[in-house]
Design an enzyme around this catalytic site. Structure first.
Site, PDB file in Angstrom:
ATOM      1  N   PRO A 156     -36.764  -1.333   3.126  1.00  0.00           N
ATOM      2  CA  PRO A 156     -37.007  -0.239   4.066  1.00  0.00           C
ATOM      3  C   PRO A 156     -36.903   1.146   3.444  1.00  0.00           C
ATOM      4  O   PRO A 156     -36.044   1.407   2.597  1.00  0.00           O
ATOM      5  CB  PRO A 156     -35.927  -0.435   5.128  1.00  0.00           C
ATOM      6  CG  PRO A 156     -34.916  -1.333   4.525  1.00  0.00           C
ATOM      7  CD  PRO A 156     -35.649  -2.197   3.533  1.00  0.00           C
ATOM      8  N   ASN A 157     -37.803   1.990   3.891  1.00  0.00           N
ATOM      9  CA  ASN A 157     -37.883   3.420   3.533  1.00  0.00           C
ATOM     10  C   ASN A 157     -38.381   3.678   2.114  1.00  0.00           C
ATOM     11  O   ASN A 157     -38.613   4.828   1.748  1.00  0.00           O
ATOM     12  CB  ASN A 157     -36.525   4.129   3.750  1.00  0.00           C
ATOM     13  CG  ASN A 157     -36.070   4.023   5.191  1.00  0.00           C
ATOM     14  OD1 ASN A 157     -36.837   4.358   6.092  1.00  0.00           O
ATOM     15  ND2 ASN A 157     -34.869   3.537   5.432  1.00  0.00           N
ATOM     16  N   ARG A 209     -39.120  11.245   0.032  1.00  0.00           N
ATOM     17  CA  ARG A 209     -37.811  10.920   0.603  1.00  0.00           C
ATOM     18  C   ARG A 209     -36.688  11.363  -0.343  1.00  0.00           C
ATOM     19  O   ARG A 209     -36.591  10.849  -1.461  1.00  0.00           O
ATOM     20  CB  ARG A 209     -37.729   9.402   0.791  1.00  0.00           C
ATOM     21  CG  ARG A 209     -36.379   8.915   1.237  1.00  0.00           C
ATOM     22  CD  ARG A 209     -36.251   7.406   1.090  1.00  0.00           C
ATOM     23  NE  ARG A 209     -34.959   6.971   1.574  1.00  0.00           N
ATOM     24  CZ  ARG A 209     -34.402   5.805   1.286  1.00  0.00           C
ATOM     25  NH1 ARG A 209     -35.039   4.938   0.529  1.00  0.00           N
ATOM     26  NH2 ARG A 209     -33.214   5.508   1.761  1.00  0.00           N
ATOM     27  N   TYR A 211     -33.717  10.171  -5.102  1.00  0.00           N
ATOM     28  CA  TYR A 211     -34.603   9.067  -5.498  1.00  0.00           C
ATOM     29  C   TYR A 211     -35.735   9.474  -6.436  1.00  0.00           C
ATOM     30  O   TYR A 211     -36.528   8.625  -6.851  1.00  0.00           O
ATOM     31  CB  TYR A 211     -35.179   8.389  -4.241  1.00  0.00           C
ATOM     32  CG  TYR A 211     -34.106   7.794  -3.362  1.00  0.00           C
ATOM     33  CD1 TYR A 211     -33.294   6.759  -3.826  1.00  0.00           C
ATOM     34  CD2 TYR A 211     -33.871   8.279  -2.063  1.00  0.00           C
ATOM     35  CE1 TYR A 211     -32.294   6.218  -3.026  1.00  0.00           C
ATOM     36  CE2 TYR A 211     -32.880   7.745  -1.262  1.00  0.00           C
ATOM     37  CZ  TYR A 211     -32.089   6.715  -1.753  1.00  0.00           C
ATOM     38  OH  TYR A 211     -31.104   6.173  -0.969  1.00  0.00           O
ATOM     39  N   ASN A 247     -35.715  -4.486  -4.674  1.00  0.00           N
ATOM     40  CA  ASN A 247     -34.891  -3.358  -4.225  1.00  0.00           C
ATOM     41  C   ASN A 247     -34.805  -3.503  -2.709  1.00  0.00           C
ATOM     42  O   ASN A 247     -35.738  -3.152  -1.996  1.00  0.00           O
ATOM     43  CB  ASN A 247     -35.527  -2.019  -4.605  1.00  0.00           C
ATOM     44  CG  ASN A 247     -34.647  -0.849  -4.173  1.00  0.00           C
ATOM     45  OD1 ASN A 247     -33.729  -1.017  -3.373  1.00  0.00           O
ATOM     46  ND2 ASN A 247     -34.929   0.335  -4.678  1.00  0.00           N
ATOM     47  N   ALA A 273     -31.509  -0.329   2.151  1.00  0.00           N
ATOM     48  CA  ALA A 273     -30.239  -0.405   2.889  1.00  0.00           C
ATOM     49  C   ALA A 273     -29.825  -1.839   3.226  1.00  0.00           C
ATOM     50  O   ALA A 273     -28.630  -2.106   3.441  1.00  0.00           O
ATOM     51  CB  ALA A 273     -30.330   0.432   4.156  1.00  0.00           C
ATOM     52  N   GLU A 318     -31.737  -7.456  -8.885  1.00  0.00           N
ATOM     53  CA  GLU A 318     -31.619  -6.405  -7.869  1.00  0.00           C
ATOM     54  C   GLU A 318     -31.771  -5.042  -8.541  1.00  0.00           C
ATOM     55  O   GLU A 318     -31.130  -4.784  -9.564  1.00  0.00           O
ATOM     56  CB  GLU A 318     -30.240  -6.534  -7.216  1.00  0.00           C
ATOM     57  CG  GLU A 318     -29.947  -5.506  -6.160  1.00  0.00           C
ATOM     58  CD  GLU A 318     -28.516  -5.659  -5.611  1.00  0.00           C
ATOM     59  OE1 GLU A 318     -27.934  -6.764  -5.701  1.00  0.00           O
ATOM     60  OE2 GLU A 318     -27.987  -4.664  -5.108  1.00  0.00           O
ATOM     61  N   HIS A 345     -31.889  -0.729  -7.982  1.00  0.00           N
ATOM     62  CA  HIS A 345     -31.699   0.489  -7.177  1.00  0.00           C
ATOM     63  C   HIS A 345     -32.039   1.694  -8.021  1.00  0.00           C
ATOM     64  O   HIS A 345     -31.598   1.780  -9.177  1.00  0.00           O
ATOM     65  CB  HIS A 345     -30.254   0.604  -6.676  1.00  0.00           C
ATOM     66  CG  HIS A 345     -29.866  -0.536  -5.822  1.00  0.00           C
ATOM     67  ND1 HIS A 345     -30.321  -0.685  -4.530  1.00  0.00           N
ATOM     68  CD2 HIS A 345     -29.110  -1.622  -6.081  1.00  0.00           C
ATOM     69  CE1 HIS A 345     -29.850  -1.816  -4.036  1.00  0.00           C
ATOM     70  NE2 HIS A 345     -29.116  -2.406  -4.955  1.00  0.00           N
ATOM     71  N   ARG A 354     -22.053   6.876  -4.844  1.00  0.00           N
ATOM     72  CA  ARG A 354     -22.466   7.548  -3.603  1.00  0.00           C
ATOM     73  C   ARG A 354     -21.455   7.243  -2.492  1.00  0.00           C
ATOM     74  O   ARG A 354     -20.274   7.057  -2.770  1.00  0.00           O
ATOM     75  CB  ARG A 354     -23.893   7.107  -3.248  1.00  0.00           C
ATOM     76  CG  ARG A 354     -24.898   7.464  -4.359  1.00  0.00           C
ATOM     77  CD  ARG A 354     -26.298   7.031  -4.006  1.00  0.00           C
ATOM     78  NE  ARG A 354     -26.785   7.713  -2.803  1.00  0.00           N
ATOM     79  CZ  ARG A 354     -27.850   7.316  -2.098  1.00  0.00           C
ATOM     80  NH1 ARG A 354     -28.543   6.253  -2.490  1.00  0.00           N
ATOM     81  NH2 ARG A 354     -28.221   7.980  -1.031  1.00  0.00           N
TER      82      ARG A 354
HETATM   83  C1  DQA Z   1     -31.499   2.244  -2.727  1.00  0.00           C
HETATM   84  C2  DQA Z   1     -30.022   2.495  -2.409  1.00  0.00           C
HETATM   85  C3  DQA Z   1     -29.698   2.104  -0.980  1.00  0.00           C
HETATM   86  O1  DQA Z   1     -28.337   2.384  -0.694  1.00  0.00           O
HETATM   87  C4  DQA Z   1     -30.557   2.889  -0.013  1.00  0.00           C
HETATM   88  O2  DQA Z   1     -30.308   2.472   1.315  1.00  0.00           O
HETATM   89  C5  DQA Z   1     -32.002   2.820  -0.331  1.00  0.00           C
HETATM   90  C6  DQA Z   1     -32.412   2.929  -1.727  1.00  0.00           C
HETATM   91  C7  DQA Z   1     -31.875   2.751  -4.137  1.00  0.00           C
HETATM   92  O3  DQA Z   1     -32.942   2.369  -4.632  1.00  0.00           O
HETATM   93  O4  DQA Z   1     -31.146   3.561  -4.726  1.00  0.00           O
HETATM   94  O5  DQA Z   1     -32.848   2.753   0.542  1.00  0.00           O
HETATM   95  O6  DQA Z   1     -31.733   0.850  -2.701  1.00  0.00           O
END
Ligand code: DQA
Length: 148
Positions: free
Chosen positions: A10-11, A18, A23, A74, A77, A98, A100, A107
């Site tokens: 998501p996102n 964003r 990011y 990735n 959240a 995984e 990020h 954070r």
């Molecule tokens: C994320 C880190 C997560 O905590 C966050 O909710 C994201 C992006 C990252 O790529 O740093 O959506 O996965």
């Protein structure tokens, strides 16, 4: 030729605009293009999937059982609370890494814990876009070592 599914949660479709201070300003399309080139160099075949929906990610993970050899994910959240995505990765029994973009350990406290990490080979975080490329290299190397 190894087949890898690259899943973004998501996102992450909003990358580029964003929270660029967290990011970066690279879009998801550019990340995927760069990965495609790295994949060609590594002689593996990549497929890409992004969804804002937990169930859709789970369905795609299930499909990977038939179509792919490994997973780069990735989970956004969902990393921090989706036992269902964790169980899906475990269920399909494919090696997963995984990713990020940000350093989740530096954070908010709630980001430091990943429910996904224990079912993955490893985690790459805090290195920005290059983290996807490093994760892909590690995954392909793992798959090739497995075959030897
Ligand atoms: C994320 C880190 C997560 O905590 C966050 O909710 C994201 C992006 C990252 O790529 O740093 O959506 O996965």
């Amino acid at each position: 030729m190894e087949k890898i599914i690259v899943i973004n949660g998501p996102n992450l479709n909003l990358l580029g605009t964003r929270e660029p201070d967290v990011y970066g300003s690279t879009t998801l399309a550019s990340i995927e293009q760069r990965l495609q080139i790295v994949g060609e160099d590594l002689r593996c075949k990549l497929a890409f999937f992004q969804s804002n929906h937990e169930g859709a990610i789970i369905d795609r993970l299930h499909e990977a059982r038939e179509h792919e050899d490994g997973i780069l994910i990735n989970p956004g959240a969902f990393t921090h609370y989706s036992i269902a995505i964790r169980d899906a990765i475990k269920a399909v029994a494919l090696p997963a890494i995984e990713i990020h973009l940000s350093n989740i350990h530096a954070r908010e406290a709630f980001r430091a814990h990943s429910v996904i990490a224990p079912v993955c080979l490893g985690q790459v975080c805090g290195l920005g876009v290059i983290g996807y490329e490093l994760g892909l290299q590690a995954l392909v190397r793992h798959l090739r070592n497995e075959k030897e």
